[in-house]
Design a protein around this motif. Structure first.
Motif, PDB file in Angstrom:
ATOM      1  N   THR A 101       2.105  24.165   1.555  1.00 17.37           N
ATOM      2  CA  THR A 101       1.299  23.879   1.083  1.00 17.37           C
ATOM      3  C   THR A 101       1.826  23.814  -0.415  1.00 17.37           C
ATOM      4  OG1 THR A 101      -0.378  23.748   2.337  1.00 17.37           O
ATOM      5  CG2 THR A 101      -1.005  23.668   0.133  1.00 17.37           C
ATOM      6  N   VAL A 102       2.079  23.034  -1.379  1.00 17.85           N
ATOM      7  CA  VAL A 102       2.338  23.192  -2.533  1.00 17.85           C
ATOM      8  C   VAL A 102       1.013  22.630  -3.560  1.00 17.85           C
ATOM      9  CG1 VAL A 102       3.536  21.956  -4.637  1.00 17.85           C
ATOM     10  CG2 VAL A 102       4.579  22.785  -2.338  1.00 17.85           C
ATOM     11  N   TYR A 103       1.410  24.272  -5.108  1.00 24.30           N
ATOM     12  CA  TYR A 103      -0.578  24.514  -5.662  1.00 24.30           C
ATOM     13  C   TYR A 103       0.798  23.536  -6.939  1.00 24.30           C
ATOM     14  CZ  TYR A 103      -2.276  26.645  -1.556  1.00 24.30           C
ATOM     15  OH  TYR A 103      -2.374  26.643  -0.741  1.00 24.30           O
ATOM     16  N   THR A 104      -0.902  23.698  -8.086  1.00 27.88           N
ATOM     17  CA  THR A 104      -0.094  23.656  -9.350  1.00 27.88           C
ATOM     18  C   THR A 104      -0.586  24.989 -10.496  1.00 27.88           C
ATOM     19  OG1 THR A 104      -2.846  22.715 -10.423  1.00 27.88           O
ATOM     20  CG2 THR A 104      -1.389  21.388  -9.547  1.00 27.88           C
ATOM     21  N   ALA A 105      -0.327  25.123 -11.195  1.00 29.57           N
ATOM     22  CA  ALA A 105      -0.617  26.759 -11.562  1.00 29.57           C
ATOM     23  C   ALA A 105      -2.020  26.703 -10.973  1.00 29.57           C
ATOM     24  CB  ALA A 105       0.069  26.436 -13.176  1.00 29.57           C
ATOM     25  N   ALA A 106      -2.575  25.866 -11.187  1.00 32.64           N
ATOM     26  CA  ALA A 106      -3.876  25.869 -11.381  1.00 32.64           C
ATOM     27  C   ALA A 106      -5.068  26.344 -10.063  1.00 32.64           C
ATOM     28  CB  ALA A 106      -4.943  24.408 -12.472  1.00 32.64           C
ATOM     29  N   GLY A 107      -4.109  26.308  -8.964  1.00 36.62           N
ATOM     30  CA  GLY A 107      -4.059  26.341  -7.701  1.00 36.62           C
ATOM     31  C   GLY A 107      -4.836  25.155  -7.177  1.00 36.62           C
ATOM     32  N   GLU A 108      -4.232  24.104  -7.380  1.00 36.19           N
ATOM     33  CA  GLU A 108      -5.397  22.875  -6.852  1.00 36.19           C
ATOM     34  C   GLU A 108      -4.014  22.550  -6.179  1.00 36.19           C
ATOM     35  OE1 GLU A 108      -5.231  18.207  -7.787  1.00 36.19           O
ATOM     36  OE2 GLU A 108      -4.424  19.535  -9.435  1.00 36.19           O
ATOM     37  N   PRO A 109      -3.822  22.226  -4.596  1.00 33.48           N
ATOM     38  CA  PRO A 109      -3.686  21.877  -3.939  1.00 33.48           C
ATOM     39  C   PRO A 109      -3.312  20.429  -4.100  1.00 33.48           C
ATOM     40  CG  PRO A 109      -5.274  22.460  -2.683  1.00 33.48           C
ATOM     41  CD  PRO A 109      -5.757  21.999  -4.161  1.00 33.48           C
ATOM     42  N   ILE A 110      -1.771  19.950  -4.022  1.00 33.84           N
ATOM     43  CA  ILE A 110      -0.986  18.761  -3.979  1.00 33.84           C
ATOM     44  C   ILE A 110      -0.403  17.896  -3.399  1.00 33.84           C
ATOM     45  CG2 ILE A 110      -2.034  18.618  -6.932  1.00 33.84           C
ATOM     46  CD1 ILE A 110       1.072  18.874  -6.991  1.00 33.84           C
ATOM     47  N   VAL A 111       0.161  18.726  -2.447  1.00 28.49           N
ATOM     48  CA  VAL A 111       1.435  18.352  -1.874  1.00 28.49           C
ATOM     49  C   VAL A 111       0.569  19.571  -0.063  1.00 28.49           C
ATOM     50  CG1 VAL A 111       3.222  17.554  -0.664  1.00 28.49           C
ATOM     51  CG2 VAL A 111       2.651  17.240  -3.058  1.00 28.49           C
ATOM     52  N   TYR A 112       1.133  18.631   1.211  1.00 26.50           N
ATOM     53  CA  TYR A 112       1.119  19.303   2.793  1.00 26.50           C
ATOM     54  C   TYR A 112       2.123  18.426   3.022  1.00 26.50           C
ATOM     55  CZ  TYR A 112       0.039  21.078   6.943  1.00 26.50           C
ATOM     56  OH  TYR A 112       0.234  21.813   8.203  1.00 26.50           O
ATOM     57  N   ALA A 113       3.074  19.514   3.369  1.00 23.62           N
ATOM     58  CA  ALA A 113       4.385  19.268   3.661  1.00 23.62           C
ATOM     59  C   ALA A 113       5.093  19.654   4.714  1.00 23.62           C
ATOM     60  CB  ALA A 113       5.765  19.490   2.951  1.00 23.62           C
ATOM     61  N   GLU A 114       5.365  18.998   5.720  1.00 27.25           N
ATOM     62  CA  GLU A 114       6.271  19.534   6.827  1.00 27.25           C
ATOM     63  C   GLU A 114       7.752  19.223   7.191  1.00 27.25           C
ATOM     64  OE1 GLU A 114       4.575  17.646  10.628  1.00 27.25           O
ATOM     65  OE2 GLU A 114       2.574  18.799   9.794  1.00 27.25           O
ATOM     66  N   ASP A 115       8.798  19.599   6.382  1.00 26.89           N
ATOM     67  CA  ASP A 115       9.804  19.811   6.308  1.00 26.89           C
ATOM     68  C   ASP A 115      11.342  20.509   7.712  1.00 26.89           C
ATOM     69  OD1 ASP A 115       9.545  18.177   4.242  1.00 26.89           O
ATOM     70  OD2 ASP A 115       9.627  20.417   3.010  1.00 26.89           O
ATOM     71  N   TYR A 116      11.593  19.371   7.933  1.00 28.28           N
ATOM     72  CA  TYR A 116      12.727  20.152   8.917  1.00 28.28           C
ATOM     73  C   TYR A 116      14.396  20.292   8.846  1.00 28.28           C
ATOM     74  CZ  TYR A 116       8.826  18.943  13.055  1.00 28.28           C
ATOM     75  OH  TYR A 116       7.500  18.572  13.060  1.00 28.28           O
ATOM     76  N   HIS A 117      14.735  21.312   8.297  1.00 32.97           N
ATOM     77  CA  HIS A 117      16.036  21.492   8.338  1.00 32.97           C
ATOM     78  C   HIS A 117      16.839  21.609   8.559  1.00 32.97           C
ATOM     79  CE1 HIS A 117      13.263  22.908   4.539  1.00 32.97           C
ATOM     80  NE2 HIS A 117      14.061  22.497   3.853  1.00 32.97           N
ATOM     81  N   ARG A 118      17.799  20.476   9.089  1.00 33.04           N
ATOM     82  CA  ARG A 118      18.778  20.826  10.460  1.00 33.04           C
ATOM     83  C   ARG A 118      19.956  21.827  10.366  1.00 33.04           C
ATOM     84  NH1 ARG A 118      23.864  16.565   9.724  1.00 33.04           N
ATOM     85  NH2 ARG A 118      24.947  18.281   9.629  1.00 33.04           N
ATOM     86  N   GLY A 119      19.795  22.367  11.344  1.00 37.13           N
ATOM     87  CA  GLY A 119      20.177  23.765  11.267  1.00 37.13           C
ATOM     88  C   GLY A 119      21.822  24.428  10.948  1.00 37.13           C
ATOM     89  N   ASP A 120      22.413  23.122  10.918  1.00 38.74           N
ATOM     90  CA  ASP A 120      23.719  23.340  11.107  1.00 38.74           C
ATOM     91  C   ASP A 120      24.447  23.052   9.160  1.00 38.74           C
ATOM     92  OD1 ASP A 120      23.722  21.103  11.059  1.00 38.74           O
ATOM     93  OD2 ASP A 120      25.248  20.832  12.835  1.00 38.74           O
ATOM     94  N   ALA A 121      22.910  22.636   8.545  1.00 41.50           N
ATOM     95  CA  ALA A 121      23.219  22.164   7.678  1.00 41.50           C
ATOM     96  C   ALA A 121      22.594  22.833   6.508  1.00 41.50           C
ATOM     97  CB  ALA A 121      22.604  20.506   7.082  1.00 41.50           C
ATOM     98  N   PHE A 122      21.848  24.210   6.496  1.00 38.45           N
ATOM     99  CA  PHE A 122      21.335  24.713   5.897  1.00 38.45           C
ATOM    100  C   PHE A 122      21.348  26.403   5.558  1.00 38.45           C
ATOM    101  CE2 PHE A 122      19.427  20.832   5.121  1.00 38.45           C
ATOM    102  CZ  PHE A 122      19.438  20.506   3.910  1.00 38.45           C
ATOM    103  N   GLU A 123      21.522  27.609   3.720  1.00 43.19           N
ATOM    104  CA  GLU A 123      21.241  28.768   5.380  1.00 43.19           C
ATOM    105  C   GLU A 123      20.686  29.330   4.609  1.00 43.19           C
ATOM    106  OE1 GLU A 123      24.549  31.816   3.726  1.00 43.19           O
ATOM    107  OE2 GLU A 123      24.865  31.293   5.452  1.00 43.19           O
ATOM    108  N   PHE A 124      19.140  30.311   4.239  1.00 37.93           N
ATOM    109  CA  PHE A 124      19.073  30.662   3.489  1.00 37.93           C
ATOM    110  C   PHE A 124      18.891  31.925   3.385  1.00 37.93           C
ATOM    111  CE2 PHE A 124      16.758  26.653   5.245  1.00 37.93           C
ATOM    112  CZ  PHE A 124      15.935  25.744   4.017  1.00 37.93           C
ATOM    113  N   SER A 125      18.009  32.418   1.976  1.00 41.23           N
ATOM    114  CA  SER A 125      18.571  33.532   1.741  1.00 41.23           C
ATOM    115  C   SER A 125      17.149  34.690   1.020  1.00 41.23           C
ATOM    116  CB  SER A 125      19.940  33.991   0.658  1.00 41.23           C
ATOM    117  OG  SER A 125      20.701  33.447   0.960  1.00 41.23           O
ATOM    118  N   PHE A 126      17.438  35.615   1.037  1.00 39.34           N
ATOM    119  CA  PHE A 126      15.972  36.503   0.960  1.00 39.34           C
ATOM    120  C   PHE A 126      16.616  38.173   1.027  1.00 39.34           C
ATOM    121  CE2 PHE A 126      16.091  35.750   6.440  1.00 39.34           C
ATOM    122  CZ  PHE A 126      15.784  37.172   6.052  1.00 39.34           C
TER     123      PHE A 126
END
Length: 239
Positions: free
Chosen positions: A211-236
């Protein structure tokens, strides 16, 4: 002028960048409150709230009676951390791809209850449902479904270019996204999506529901994204 909360968040980000881009090492002492307040032209109250947020994240720590110091986590840097907020288009480019977006469908509809709740709209309010595939040349990288409150887009939906960044599009209508709340899981694409779009070769996916928000806390997008497993790598970083 922004709200007090927005000012504090922006100040936190400036201080974090000041630490990350400076010559600080873990254990180095930060400038005094007076020096930092003067540097950024803010009140001591706002500064202390921003510093408190950095303390909570582990970026700095306090020696009572001595001052504030750079925490060890400040030296841990990862490429494109999963906690970084950015549009999916920017994320894809940042992973070395030259993305194109194929629009599968765009429709106005009544939102399911869980989406109305996430977007904080009435059950009777309408949403736009945008279904797309993100590609690099002939390779499918992502399958994405986004929901946007209908009231945020003043034009007729077929007069809008939906193949570019949705975040940039919303900003052009006066709704600037600055942050999001998300969950992630390893999944397979839904069977009906695979069958409808010939995605048998897609394989395991990293699914991010956001769920994506503005700086004021207004929700503007609800997203469901499926990243292909062999195409992306996430770090944390864990702390």
């Amino acid at each position: 002028m922004g709200t007090a909360r927005t000012i504090v968040l922006e100040l936190r980000d400036k201080l974090a960048a000041f630490i990350a881009n400076g010559d600080f090492k873990a254990g180095d002492k930060l400038p005094t409150e007076a020096a930092l307040a003067s540097k950024y032209g803010v009140s001591r109250t706002a500064l202390r709230e921003a510093l408190k947020l950095l303390e909570q994240s582990g970026t700095i720590y306090v020696h009572h009676g001595k001052g504030r110091y750079v925490g060890g986590i400040a030296e841990l840097k990862v490429e494109r951390p999963i906690t970084l907020f950015e549009s999916v288009t920017a994320l894809t480019r940042g992973n070395g791809y030259d993305p194109t977006n194929k629009v599968l469908s765009i429709a106005e509809q009544q939102a399911p209850a869980y989406i109305s709740e996430a977007l904080k709209i009435a059950p009777s309010d309408r949403v736009l449902r945008l279904e797309r595939i993100r590609m690099h040349r002939d390779d499918v990288l992502m399958y994405c479904v986004d929901y946007v409150p209908r009231q945020l887009i003043s034009d007729k939906i077929y007069d809008v270019e939906w193949s570019d960044s949705l975040i940039a599009l919303l900003e052009s209508y006066g709704h600037k996204a600055t942050m999001s709340s998300a969950t992630a899981a390893a999944v397979m694409l839904p069977d009906d999506v695979v069958a409808a779009n010939n995605l048998e070769e897609f394989g395991p996916a990293f699914r991010i529901v956001e769920t994506v928000y503005t700086a004021a806390g207004e929700p503007i997008v609800y997203a469901e994204d499926y990243h292909r497993g062999d195409a992306f790598e996430f770090s944390f970083v864990r702390s």
